[in-house]
Enzyme design. Structure first.
Site: not given
Ligand code: NAD
Ligand code: ZN
Length: 249
Positions: A192-193, A122, A218, A73, A107, A154
Site C-alpha cells: 500500500t502506498s 473499503h 518495492p 474494473r 477485489d 425502489c
Molecule cells: P496504491 O495504488 O496507492 O498503491 C499501491 C502500492 O503497491 C504502491 O506503493 C506500490 O509500490 C506497491 N506495489 C506494487 N506492486 C507491488 C508488489 N508486487 N508487491 C508489493 N507492493 C507492490 O494502492 P493502495 O495503497 O491500496 O490505495 C489505493 C486505494 O485504491 C485503496 O482504497 C483501494 O481500495 C483501491 N484499489 C483497490 C484495488 C484492488 O482491490 N485490487 C486496486 C486498485 C485500487
Molecule cells: Zn433500492
C-alpha cells in the site's frame, strides 16, 4: 531469489505462541494477479485518475461514466486469481493463533485464497448497493445490459458497494481494524502506498502502541521511517517466505 527474513525472525516464536499479528494490505498485493494499482502503470482509465472517478460527486454528475469505469474494473476482477501473496496470508491463518488481516482491496481475492474473515475497509467491488434503499446484492456474473443500473425494489440508482474518496469507512470495520492495529505485537504494511487516509494511519497507530512495524513494498512510502524493517521486493516473494519460515502449509 531468497528473501532475508532476519529482521522478523526474532518475533516468530512469539507469533506462533499466540502474540497477535496484524497486516494491512493494499492494491500492490493484487498487482501480481493482474489488477492495476491506482498509482502505478495501468491505473488510469481513459486517461482519468481514480480520484476523479471514485467519488460520490463524479457519480452524481455522470453515473454512466463512473459505472463504465467500474465495469472495466469488474471484468479484470472476474478474470483474476489469487497470487502467492494472497495464498500466504491464508496459509498463515493455519499456524498463527491470533492473526488479523485488514485490507483496502475491494477485489475479494483474500477470501478467494482462503482467508476466513479479512476486514474489508473499503467494501467490495463485486457487490451492488442501492443509493436509495441501501439494499446490497452480489454483482451479476456479467456486465449490466444498460447503464446506469437501477434498483429492482425502489428504482433508485445502484452503485458499487465500495467506499469512495471522501466517504466515511464502515464504522464497525474501522473500529475492528484500529483495535487490531493497537493490539498487535507485529504489524505488516504490505503493498500500500500509505497515502489514502484513514487506512494509512493504522501503521502509525500500531507503532505508537508498541508494535514492531514492517513494510513490504518495492518502493518506499511515508510509513517507512516508522518501520523497524523494510522489505523492498514483491509481496508474493516476502509473504511466501514468511509463511514457509513459520511452517505454514
Ligand atoms: P496504491 O495504488 O496507492 O498503491 C499501491 C502500492 O503497491 C504502491 O506503493 C506500490 O509500490 C506497491 N506495489 C506494487 N506492486 C507491488 C508488489 N508486487 N508487491 C508489493 N507492493 C507492490 O494502492 P493502495 O495503497 O491500496 O490505495 C489505493 C486505494 O485504491 C485503496 O482504497 C483501494 O481500495 C483501491 N484499489 C483497490 C484495488 C484492488 O482491490 N485490487 C486496486 C486498485 C485500487
Ligand atoms: Zn433500492
Amino acid at each position: 531469489m531468497s528473501v532475508d527474513l532476519a529482521p522478523l525472525v526474532p518475533y516468530f516464536s512469539d507469533l506462533r505462541g499466540g502474540r497477535p499479528l496484524a497486516a494491512l494490505t493494499g492494491a500492490g498485493v493484487s498487482a501480481e494477479s493482474g489488477l492495476p494499482t491506482f498509482r502505478g502503470a495501468g491505473g488510469l482509465w481513459e486517461g482519468r485518475r481514480a480520484e476523479d472517478l471514485a467519488t460520490a460527486e463524479a457519480f452524481a454528475n455522470d453515473p454512466v461514466k463512473v459505472w463504465r469505469f467500474y465495469e472495466w474494473r469488474r471484468e479484470k476482477v472476474r478474470a483474476a486469481r489469487p497470487n502467492e501473496a494472497h495464498l500466504a496470508f491464508a496459509r498463515l491463518e493455519g499456524v498463527l493463533p491470533r492473526m488479523t488481516l485488514i485490507t483496502q482491496n475491494v477485489d475479494g481475492l483474500h477470501q478467494a485464497a482462503g482467508s476466513r474473515r479479512p476486514i474489508e475497509l473499503h467494501g467490495n467491488i463485486m457487490r451492488d448497493r442501492c443509493r436509495g434503499c441501501g439494499t446490497v446484492t452480489a454483482a451479476a456474473p456479467a456486465p449490466f445490459a444498460t447503464l446506469p443500473p437501477r434498483c429492482p425494489l425502489c428504482s433508485e440508482l445502484l452503485r458499487p458497494d465500495v467506499v469512495w474518496f471522501g466517504e466515511v469507512l464502515p464504522a464497525g470495520s474501522w473500529h475492528e481494524a484500529e483495535t487490531a492495529a493497537e493490539g498487535s505485537a507485529v504489524f505488516l504494511v504490505v503493498g500500500t502506498s500509505s497515502v489514502v487516509a484513514p487506512a494509512s494511519s493504522l501503521g502509525l497507530l500500531a507503532a505508537r502502541a508498541g508494535a514492531h512495524l514492517f513494510e513490504i513494498n518495492p518502493e518506499a512510502t511515508p510509513i517507512a521511517p516508522l518501520a523497524e524493517g523494510v522489505f523492498r521486493t514483491s509481496a508474493s516473494e516476502v509473504m511466501s517466505a514468511i509463511a514457509n519460515a513459520l511452517g505454514a502449509r
